[in-house]
Design an enzyme around this catalytic site. Structure first.
Site, PDB file in Angstrom:
ATOM      1  N   ASP A 122     -13.005  51.270   7.541  1.00 61.61           N
ATOM      2  CA  ASP A 122     -12.327  50.976   6.282  1.00 61.61           C
ATOM      3  C   ASP A 122     -12.968  49.791   5.554  1.00 61.61           C
ATOM      4  O   ASP A 122     -13.832  49.106   6.109  1.00 61.61           O
ATOM      5  CB  ASP A 122     -10.827  50.717   6.529  1.00 61.61           C
ATOM      6  CG  ASP A 122     -10.568  49.841   7.761  1.00 61.61           C
ATOM      7  OD1 ASP A 122     -11.488  49.125   8.195  1.00 61.61           O
ATOM      8  OD2 ASP A 122      -9.444  49.881   8.290  1.00 61.61           O
TER       9      ASP A 122
ATOM     10  N   HIS B 250      -0.462  51.461  12.246  1.00 66.54           N
ATOM     11  CA  HIS B 250      -1.563  52.020  11.450  1.00 66.54           C
ATOM     12  C   HIS B 250      -2.861  52.024  12.261  1.00 66.54           C
ATOM     13  O   HIS B 250      -3.067  51.193  13.147  1.00 66.54           O
ATOM     14  CB  HIS B 250      -1.724  51.316  10.093  1.00 66.54           C
ATOM     15  CG  HIS B 250      -2.343  49.964  10.080  1.00 66.54           C
ATOM     16  ND1 HIS B 250      -1.949  48.963   9.221  1.00 66.54           N
ATOM     17  CD2 HIS B 250      -3.359  49.421  10.802  1.00 66.54           C
ATOM     18  CE1 HIS B 250      -2.682  47.896   9.401  1.00 66.54           C
ATOM     19  NE2 HIS B 250      -3.549  48.139  10.366  1.00 66.54           N
TER      20      HIS B 250
ATOM     21  N   ASN C 114       2.323  47.903  12.799  1.00 71.03           N
ATOM     22  CA  ASN C 114       3.182  48.979  12.286  1.00 71.03           C
ATOM     23  C   ASN C 114       2.657  50.370  12.658  1.00 71.03           C
ATOM     24  O   ASN C 114       3.101  51.379  12.106  1.00 71.03           O
ATOM     25  CB  ASN C 114       3.333  48.865  10.758  1.00 71.03           C
ATOM     26  CG  ASN C 114       2.023  49.081  10.018  1.00 71.03           C
ATOM     27  OD1 ASN C 114       0.971  49.295  10.633  1.00 71.03           O
ATOM     28  ND2 ASN C 114       2.064  49.026   8.702  1.00 71.03           N
TER      29      ASN C 114
ATOM     30  N   GLU D 133      -1.515  53.829   6.766  1.00 70.96           N
ATOM     31  CA  GLU D 133      -0.198  53.216   6.918  1.00 70.96           C
ATOM     32  C   GLU D 133       0.842  54.286   7.263  1.00 70.96           C
ATOM     33  O   GLU D 133       0.568  55.495   7.150  1.00 70.96           O
ATOM     34  CB  GLU D 133       0.183  52.521   5.600  1.00 70.96           C
ATOM     35  CG  GLU D 133      -0.794  51.423   5.170  1.00 70.96           C
ATOM     36  CD  GLU D 133      -0.598  50.101   5.936  1.00 70.96           C
ATOM     37  OE1 GLU D 133      -0.205  50.143   7.120  1.00 70.96           O
ATOM     38  OE2 GLU D 133      -0.852  49.041   5.349  1.00 70.96           O
TER      39      GLU D 133
END
Ligand code: GLP
Length: 250
Positions: free
Chosen positions: A67, A138, A136, A143
């Site tokens: 990313d 990801h 979380n 996400e």
């Protein structure tokens, strides 16, 4: 799925690097998926050591970063162009010409994303994907509620992710609001994946990923479908795993 629970973060990095070298099986020109973040740093450090002892030679490896932030100046020390160069390419002696990072500075990030996905295909796909995991759930910057069919694309970052990453920037409002990330389908198609996580702040994410239901609310849970997944954690990150007897404890 192979789960290895290590004593501490240092051992996790060593074990993960050794497993990667074993998975590469002497392939002189593997295609690697490269993660940023603090999680894989110990792994990269031990790969560097193995390179120095001649146990592995990655000079011909190709690499695709997972990313990159959108609209970040590549000169910024926390652009993933810089982070990948500083923490992976230079220490491991990779050929910079063979390493790609999504073009988050492109005028047309949608086109840049499609071209990146295409470049991975043209390279023959990713042989080994290195992953961390967000608190979380990801992976990359996929996400919660990212489609399991997603490909490389531009995505908004959640408030939690921006807060988690604020430590790398001078102030929270400097954290970019969007990123380009390989998609969940892109990651799932890697021939092998190794995910490393350490610290108690990752325990919930790891527990849900391995023993929770497969659900878009927890993107990493898609890895339950991965045909060749290895997860290396330390005691703290593995603390919520219930079914411990099936995991290798070092
Ligand atoms: C970052 C990256 C992920 C990384 C995760 C965890 O934002 N986009 O690829 O795995 O968050 O980061 P860390 O390893 O620093 O906890």
């Amino acid at each position: 799925m192979d789960i290895v629970i290590c004593r501490d973060a240092e051992q996790a990095g060593v074990v993960a690097a050794e497993l990667i070298v074993k998975k590469l099986g002497g392939n002189p020109a593997p295609v690697l998926g490269l993660a940023t973040g603090s999680s894989p740093l110990g792994l990269y450090a031990h790969l560097k050591h193995m390179q120095s002892t001649g146990e592995v030679d990655l000079s011909r490896a190709r690499g695709f970063a997972l990313d990159e932030y959108v609209a970040i100046d590549y000169e910024h020390p926390e652009s993933y162009h810089n982070v990948i160069r500083r923490t992976v390419v230079e220490p491991l002696g990779l050929d910079p010409e063979l390493i790609q990072v999504p073009d988050g500075a492109a005028d047309d990030v949608a086109l840049a994303s499609v071209l990146y996905e295409k470049a991975i295909q043209v390279a023959g796909g990713i042989d080994l994907q290195i992953l961390g995991i967000g608190a979380n759930g990801h992976i990359g910057f996929n996400e919660p509620f990212s489609s399991f069919g997603s490909r490389t694309r531009a995505v908004p970052l959640t408030a939690q992710t921006r807060a988690d990453n604020a430590r790398f920037f001078d102030s929270p409002d400097q954290v970019p609001t969007h990123a380009i990330t390989q998609g969940l389908a892109t990651i799932r198609e890697s021939r092998a994946t190794l995910l490393i996580a350490t610290g108690e702040h990752k325990a919930s994410a790891i527990g849900r990923m391995i023993e929770g239901p497969v659900a878009v609310a927890h993107p990493a849970s898609i890895l339950q479908f991965h045909p060749d997944l290895t997860v290396v954690v330390d005691e703290a990150a593995g603390a919520r795993l219930v079914d411990g007897e099936h995991f290798l404890r070092l």
